[in-house]
Motif scaffolding. Sequence first.
Motif, PDB file in Angstrom:
ATOM      1  N   VAL A 106       1.128  -4.122 -10.442  1.00 52.74           N
ATOM      2  CA  VAL A 106      -0.177  -4.156  -9.785  1.00 52.74           C
ATOM      3  C   VAL A 106      -0.089  -5.016  -8.533  1.00 52.74           C
ATOM      4  N   ILE A 107      -0.341  -4.390  -7.361  1.00 54.53           N
ATOM      5  CA  ILE A 107      -0.318  -5.087  -6.077  1.00 54.53           C
ATOM      6  C   ILE A 107      -1.765  -5.292  -5.645  1.00 54.53           C
ATOM      7  N   PRO A 108      -2.266  -6.541  -5.649  1.00 53.98           N
ATOM      8  CA  PRO A 108      -3.685  -6.761  -5.366  1.00 53.98           C
ATOM      9  C   PRO A 108      -4.002  -6.896  -3.872  1.00 53.98           C
ATOM     10  N   VAL A 109      -5.124  -6.297  -3.480  1.00 51.58           N
ATOM     11  CA  VAL A 109      -5.714  -6.481  -2.160  1.00 51.58           C
ATOM     12  C   VAL A 109      -7.153  -6.940  -2.397  1.00 51.58           C
ATOM     13  N   MET A 110      -7.530  -8.071  -1.814  1.00 53.60           N
ATOM     14  CA  MET A 110      -8.879  -8.607  -2.018  1.00 53.60           C
ATOM     15  C   MET A 110      -9.641  -8.658  -0.706  1.00 53.60           C
ATOM     16  N   THR A 111     -10.897  -8.199  -0.741  1.00 56.28           N
ATOM     17  CA  THR A 111     -11.758  -8.353   0.425  1.00 56.28           C
ATOM     18  C   THR A 111     -12.301  -9.781   0.465  1.00 56.28           C
ATOM     19  N   LYS A 112     -12.907 -10.145   1.586  1.00 55.44           N
ATOM     20  CA  LYS A 112     -13.522 -11.476   1.680  1.00 55.44           C
ATOM     21  C   LYS A 112     -14.635 -11.635   0.646  1.00 55.44           C
ATOM     22  N   GLY A 113     -15.389 -10.563   0.411  1.00 55.08           N
ATOM     23  CA  GLY A 113     -16.442 -10.628  -0.586  1.00 55.08           C
ATOM     24  C   GLY A 113     -15.896 -10.881  -1.981  1.00 55.08           C
ATOM     25  N   ALA A 114     -14.781 -10.249  -2.317  1.00 58.93           N
ATOM     26  CA  ALA A 114     -14.182 -10.441  -3.637  1.00 58.93           C
ATOM     27  C   ALA A 114     -13.809 -11.895  -3.860  1.00 58.93           C
ATOM     28  N   GLN A 115     -13.370 -12.567  -2.794  1.00 59.13           N
ATOM     29  CA  GLN A 115     -12.931 -13.957  -2.916  1.00 59.13           C
ATOM     30  C   GLN A 115     -14.093 -14.916  -3.146  1.00 59.13           C
ATOM     31  N   GLN A 116     -15.324 -14.423  -2.976  1.00 58.45           N
ATOM     32  CA  GLN A 116     -16.488 -15.238  -3.303  1.00 58.45           C
ATOM     33  C   GLN A 116     -16.756 -15.270  -4.809  1.00 58.45           C
ATOM     34  N   PHE A 117     -16.142 -14.341  -5.550  1.00 59.11           N
ATOM     35  CA  PHE A 117     -16.393 -14.240  -6.982  1.00 59.11           C
ATOM     36  C   PHE A 117     -15.193 -14.669  -7.820  1.00 59.11           C
ATOM     37  N   ILE A 118     -13.995 -14.301  -7.396  1.00 63.71           N
ATOM     38  CA  ILE A 118     -12.780 -14.723  -8.088  1.00 63.71           C
ATOM     39  C   ILE A 118     -11.768 -15.169  -7.038  1.00 63.71           C
ATOM     40  N   THR A 119     -10.796 -15.949  -7.444  1.00 60.50           N
ATOM     41  CA  THR A 119      -9.867 -16.528  -6.477  1.00 60.50           C
ATOM     42  C   THR A 119      -8.565 -15.734  -6.397  1.00 60.50           C
ATOM     43  N   PRO A 120      -7.938 -15.715  -5.229  1.00 60.07           N
ATOM     44  CA  PRO A 120      -6.610 -15.117  -5.121  1.00 60.07           C
ATOM     45  C   PRO A 120      -5.603 -15.787  -6.054  1.00 60.07           C
ATOM     46  N   LEU A 121      -5.800 -17.066  -6.335  1.00 60.35           N
ATOM     47  CA  LEU A 121      -4.890 -17.765  -7.242  1.00 60.35           C
ATOM     48  C   LEU A 121      -4.919 -17.128  -8.629  1.00 60.35           C
ATOM     49  N   ALA A 122      -6.113 -16.849  -9.148  1.00 58.74           N
ATOM     50  CA  ALA A 122      -6.228 -16.229 -10.467  1.00 58.74           C
ATOM     51  C   ALA A 122      -5.652 -14.819 -10.464  1.00 58.74           C
ATOM     52  N   VAL A 123      -5.959 -14.054  -9.417  1.00 60.62           N
ATOM     53  CA  VAL A 123      -5.454 -12.687  -9.316  1.00 60.62           C
ATOM     54  C   VAL A 123      -3.933 -12.679  -9.219  1.00 60.62           C
ATOM     55  N   GLY A 124      -3.392 -13.579  -8.418  1.00 64.60           N
ATOM     56  CA  GLY A 124      -1.943 -13.655  -8.266  1.00 64.60           C
ATOM     57  C   GLY A 124      -1.248 -14.084  -9.546  1.00 64.60           C
ATOM     58  N   ALA A 125      -1.870 -15.006 -10.269  1.00 67.15           N
ATOM     59  CA  ALA A 125      -1.260 -15.484 -11.513  1.00 67.15           C
ATOM     60  C   ALA A 125      -1.178 -14.357 -12.546  1.00 67.15           C
ATOM     61  N   LEU A 126      -2.213 -13.535 -12.632  1.00 62.63           N
ATOM     62  CA  LEU A 126      -2.217 -12.449 -13.615  1.00 62.63           C
ATOM     63  C   LEU A 126      -1.340 -11.279 -13.184  1.00 62.63           C
ATOM     64  N   SER A 127      -1.281 -11.007 -11.895  1.00 61.04           N
ATOM     65  CA  SER A 127      -0.494  -9.868 -11.412  1.00 61.04           C
ATOM     66  C   SER A 127       0.968 -10.227 -11.181  1.00 61.04           C
ATOM     67  N   THR A 128       1.246 -11.548 -11.023  1.00 59.56           N
ATOM     68  CA  THR A 128       2.578 -12.065 -10.640  1.00 59.56           C
ATOM     69  C   THR A 128       3.057 -11.436  -9.336  1.00 59.56           C
ATOM     70  N   GLU A 129       2.137 -11.096  -8.460  1.00 60.83           N
ATOM     71  CA  GLU A 129       2.448 -10.498  -7.156  1.00 60.83           C
ATOM     72  C   GLU A 129       1.729 -11.266  -6.058  1.00 60.83           C
ATOM     73  N   LYS A 130       2.216 -11.103  -4.835  1.00 59.15           N
ATOM     74  CA  LYS A 130       1.509 -11.644  -3.674  1.00 59.15           C
ATOM     75  C   LYS A 130       0.155 -10.961  -3.560  1.00 59.15           C
ATOM     76  N   VAL A 131      -0.880 -11.720  -3.305  1.00 60.47           N
ATOM     77  CA  VAL A 131      -2.220 -11.173  -3.120  1.00 60.47           C
ATOM     78  C   VAL A 131      -2.470 -11.007  -1.625  1.00 60.47           C
ATOM     79  N   PHE A 132      -2.773  -9.800  -1.199  1.00 63.00           N
ATOM     80  CA  PHE A 132      -2.992  -9.510   0.216  1.00 63.00           C
ATOM     81  C   PHE A 132      -4.488  -9.605   0.524  1.00 63.00           C
TER      82      PHE A 132
END
Length: 414
Positions: free
Chosen positions: A34-60
């Motif tokens: 799973v390669i995550p891409v987060m919009t600015k709005g998404a980052q208001q609800f969850i953090t790239p750190l959490a997404v990256g930790a679960l996906s073990t991938e770079k968050v774009f």
Amino acid sequence: MLNGKRIVLIISGGIAAYKSLDLIRRLRERGARVIPVMTKGAQQFITPLAVGALSTEKVFTELFDREAEQDVGHIRLARDNDLILIAPATADLMAKMAHGIADDLATAVLLATDKPVLVAPAMNPKMWDNAATQRNIAQLQADGIHFVGPERGEMAESGEAGLGRMSEPLNIVAAVENFISRETDFSSAEEQKASLTGRRVVITSGPTHEPIDPVRYIANRSSGKQGHAIAAAAARAGATVALISGPVNLPDPEGVQTVHVESASEMLQAVKDALPADVAIMAAAVADWRIASESDQKIKKDATGAPPALSLTENPDILATIGHHDTLRPLLLVGFAAETQNLEANARSKLQRKRADWIVANDVSPETGIMGGDHNMVRIVSKTGIEDWPHMGKSEVAERLVTRIADFLSKPTP
């Protein structure tokens, strides 16, 4: 099924973004990358750190990222994948997709991709029903974008209830698996459609409402999710599909001719009008009884406050009517048996009494969560025996049933 598959997950801004964390975990459990891409709005609800930790991938997150864009990173994200999944997909993001706007990384990836896109919408019910949103959805469907959900439920941010809730992670995973499976099993969409090409399928779905007076009616808890999923799957397989739907809070499936009815009598007439067909799938939960004499005025309490006496009469049995009809009975007649006890015995009895070929039987006891839920566990009962299917999403049940139907129709008639 997803082992080794590369999925770009676009997370847009909305409270449902929290579900994307569980979605990542569920996809990875099945072997997907799973390669995550987060919009600015998404980052208001969850953090790239959490997404990256679960996906073990770079968050774009940024389109204008010097390091990532040295090798045209957004083009690489757009092309180097098996599927782009958007969950949640906001009304704003879908509007940009429909109009070709690319003003951030997520929309630039979507505009540049030549890969399939699966969208899981999430928004307030009024936003979903808005004419502009519905125009955008129609445009996206015409452009070949695929949808899973939304579902009906309570909105976390407002307490309102209605159609707009993002599908649960397991249901989205089932949709991803179904899509990947179709891509794997068939070399092209046209080959996939060929499995039921030239066939006509009639499906009933949802409950019926039997009026008592202008205000009240008899109904049941059927959501129509399973019947609608079967109709959508049959259409994707190339069939000409007529869906006879009782009152539901679901959008009409793409590529399906939908007839909306209220009562069992109306449903029976609509089914007769839609026949003949190669296959009829009677998935609707038709009310067994109706009021013998419907009141044209609201029924009031009497002077003592005693409840009125209601006289019931039996509704027409649609499955049995078609099963025993000399000219309208299709090549394959499939009924449903929603039971709370003696599942196998009741399904076998129904198969014989109503002259069906298969009965799709399931236990709808309250503790199962099947009635109105997103998952199902069924048994296929036929004259030759019983097949136990595992617990799966209703969309997956639909795909599996359609595959079994196509296999049946492909064999010579004995």
